[in-house]
Design an enzyme around this catalytic site. Structure first.
Site, PDB file in Angstrom:
ATOM      1  N   ASP A   1       0.841  -1.209   0.000  1.00 34.58           N
ATOM      2  CA  ASP A   1       0.000   0.000   0.000  1.00 34.58           C
ATOM      3  C   ASP A   1       0.877   1.262   0.000  1.00 34.58           C
ATOM      4  O   ASP A   1       0.367   2.376  -0.110  1.00 34.58           O
ATOM      5  CB  ASP A   1      -1.004   0.001   1.160  1.00 34.58           C
ATOM      6  CG  ASP A   1      -0.351   0.000   2.526  1.00 34.58           C
ATOM      7  OD1 ASP A   1       0.880  -0.138   2.606  1.00 34.58           O
ATOM      8  OD2 ASP A   1      -1.088   0.134   3.529  1.00 34.58           O
ATOM      9  N   SER A   2       2.192   1.085   0.046  1.00 31.41           N
ATOM     10  CA  SER A   2       3.114   2.209  -0.167  1.00 31.41           C
ATOM     11  C   SER A   2       2.872   2.828  -1.546  1.00 31.41           C
ATOM     12  O   SER A   2       3.315   3.940  -1.819  1.00 31.41           O
ATOM     13  CB  SER A   2       4.576   1.748  -0.043  1.00 31.41           C
ATOM     14  OG  SER A   2       4.792   0.601  -0.840  1.00 31.41           O
TER      15      SER A   2
ATOM     16  N   ASP B   1      -1.216  -6.175  -0.443  1.00 29.04           N
ATOM     17  CA  ASP B   1      -1.511  -5.568   0.863  1.00 29.04           C
ATOM     18  C   ASP B   1      -2.995  -5.293   1.028  1.00 29.04           C
ATOM     19  O   ASP B   1      -3.657  -4.836   0.088  1.00 29.04           O
ATOM     20  CB  ASP B   1      -0.809  -4.197   0.935  1.00 29.04           C
ATOM     21  CG  ASP B   1       0.192  -4.116   2.054  1.00 29.04           C
ATOM     22  OD1 ASP B   1       0.158  -4.953   2.973  1.00 29.04           O
ATOM     23  OD2 ASP B   1       1.027  -3.186   2.008  1.00 29.04           O
TER      24      ASP B   1
ATOM     25  N   LYS C   1      -1.312  -9.465   2.551  1.00 21.42           N
ATOM     26  CA  LYS C   1      -0.533  -9.038   3.727  1.00 21.42           C
ATOM     27  C   LYS C   1      -1.415  -8.090   4.521  1.00 21.42           C
ATOM     28  O   LYS C   1      -2.153  -7.294   3.944  1.00 21.42           O
ATOM     29  CB  LYS C   1       0.760  -8.333   3.305  1.00 21.42           C
ATOM     30  CG  LYS C   1       1.506  -7.725   4.507  1.00 21.42           C
ATOM     31  CD  LYS C   1       2.910  -7.308   4.162  1.00 21.42           C
ATOM     32  CE  LYS C   1       3.062  -5.908   3.618  1.00 21.42           C
ATOM     33  NZ  LYS C   1       2.549  -4.826   4.507  1.00 21.42           N
TER      34      LYS C   1
ATOM     35  N   GLU D   1      -1.311  -5.545   8.266  1.00 20.76           N
ATOM     36  CA  GLU D   1      -0.565  -5.015   9.413  1.00 20.76           C
ATOM     37  C   GLU D   1      -1.292  -5.364  10.709  1.00 20.76           C
ATOM     38  O   GLU D   1      -2.514  -5.276  10.774  1.00 20.76           O
ATOM     39  CB  GLU D   1      -0.431  -3.489   9.298  1.00 20.76           C
ATOM     40  CG  GLU D   1       0.462  -3.055   8.162  1.00 20.76           C
ATOM     41  CD  GLU D   1       0.648  -1.539   8.098  1.00 20.76           C
ATOM     42  OE1 GLU D   1       0.364  -0.834   9.094  1.00 20.76           O
ATOM     43  OE2 GLU D   1       1.068  -1.054   7.035  1.00 20.76           O
TER      44      GLU D   1
ATOM     45  N   GLU E   1       9.225  -4.564  10.266  1.00 21.12           N
ATOM     46  CA  GLU E   1       9.663  -3.250   9.774  1.00 21.12           C
ATOM     47  C   GLU E   1      10.203  -2.386  10.912  1.00 21.12           C
ATOM     48  O   GLU E   1       9.611  -2.302  12.008  1.00 21.12           O
ATOM     49  CB  GLU E   1       8.480  -2.518   9.097  1.00 21.12           C
ATOM     50  CG  GLU E   1       8.871  -1.123   8.610  1.00 21.12           C
ATOM     51  CD  GLU E   1       7.920  -0.513   7.594  1.00 21.12           C
ATOM     52  OE1 GLU E   1       6.951  -1.169   7.182  1.00 21.12           O
ATOM     53  OE2 GLU E   1       8.178   0.654   7.210  1.00 21.12           O
TER      54      GLU E   1
HETATM   55  O1  KIV Z   1       3.509  -1.136   1.631  1.00 19.49           O
HETATM   56  C1  KIV Z   1       4.645  -1.602   1.515  1.00 19.49           C
HETATM   57  O2  KIV Z   1       5.349  -1.360   0.531  1.00 19.49           O
HETATM   58  C2  KIV Z   1       5.149  -2.450   2.590  1.00 19.49           C
HETATM   59  C3  KIV Z   1       6.582  -2.863   2.527  1.00 19.49           C
HETATM   60  C4  KIV Z   1       7.466  -1.724   2.637  1.00 19.49           C
HETATM   61  C5  KIV Z   1       6.898  -3.945   3.467  1.00 19.49           C
HETATM   62  O3  KIV Z   1       4.426  -2.781   3.473  1.00 19.49           O
END
Ligand code: KIV
Length: 284
Positions: A62-63, A101, A131, A133, A199
């Protein structure tokens, strides 16, 4: 370290015709304590295709909210963003495990809502896992998803989606916080996560998590002690103007792109582009 996969990965770097088998969730878990897992983020088919021959895992993180869409943080990212970029990455990768994510607001409310949204991500993108969090508090959700056929990569330590409650992006460096993060690691492992992103934690904590957990730890800003590493592709190739201290820049893409655009602008303005060789010849 497995010589077979080292040789095939080296061969894949020099000879794109050398194909590896598609990475699977069980094969990823089986790399615990073995050859480090090579992971990068990807948000587009083109980048996924570039990374696919040498990466074990591609994360549609989600970055992308910040990196691609210019958002100030990840909180504005939607399920639709993740699905659209997930589809592109799945189209571009045929060897790496593709993980998408779950964005903020799509999984926290209840395990049932998390399942509905994660199932949508899997169905509409064709990705292999999601994924999310969270540690102890997300363990029931991870258990709910994994028992219903959705593999989950967990994410503990610095959790960007919790930036408002944490008061910013804060690395876990204080020993007093270590027990809480270890409890998070144990909870997500026990709930069935197949791997865990760790992280922004001190090396001693990354070492301890890697030693005590039976699932692979994938580090970002978490030292070489982890079972694998992940970076944001655009940070790593030098496309982002500012990067965190834990990022190593392996390229200078921003300079290269800027130089190309400036030269193009100059050649258009001076009518040197397009040249003869870039124009269609009349059919005779
Ligand atoms: O959103 C993302 O890119 C991440 C990674 C940096 C692990 O969660």
């Amino acid at each position: 370290m497995s010589t077979r996969s080292t040789i095939s990965k080296k061969a894949a770097i020099t000879d794109p015709e050398v194909r590896r088998k598609r990475m699977t969730v069980p094969a990823c878990s089986a790399r615990k304590g073995g050859e480090p897992l090579v992971c990068l983020t990807s948000y587009t088919a083109h980048v996924a295709h570039i990374c696919d021959s040498v990466c074990d895992l591609l994360l549609v993180g989600d970055s992308l909210g910040m990196v691609i869409h210019g958002m100030p943080n990840t909180l504005g990212v939607t399920l639709e963003h993740m699905i659209m970029h997930g589809q592109a990455v799945v189209r571009g990768a045929d060897k790496a495990l593709v993980v998408v994510d779950m964005p903020f607001g799509s999984f926290e409310e209840s395990p049932e809502i998390a399942f509905r949204n994660a199932a949508r991500v899997v169905k509409e993108t064709g990705c292999h896992a999601v994924k999310l969090e969270g540690g102890v508090e997300m363990a029931p959700t991870i258990r709910h998803l994994t028992r219903r056929g959705i593999p989950v990569m967990a994410h503990i330590g610095l959790m960007p989606q919790a930036m408002n409650t944490a008061g910013g992006f804060r690395a876990v460096r204080d020993e007093a916080e270590f027990e809480r993060v270890v409890a998070d690691g144990r909870a997500v492992e026990e709930a069935g996560a197949f791997s865990v992103v760790v992280e922004g934690v001190a090396p001693a904590l990354a070492e301890r998590l890697t030693r005590e957990l039976a699932i692979p730890t994938i580090g970002i800003g978490a030292s070489a002690a982890c079972d694998g590493q992940i970076l944001v592709f655009e940070d790593m190739v030098g496309l982002m103007p500012r990067v965190p201290t834990f990022v190593k820049r392996y390229g200078t893409m921003e300079e290269m792109m800027r130089a190309a655009v400036e030269q193009y602008a100059e050649e258009v303005a001076s009518r040197r582009f397009p040249g003869e060789e870039h124009t269609y010849k009349p059919k005779s």
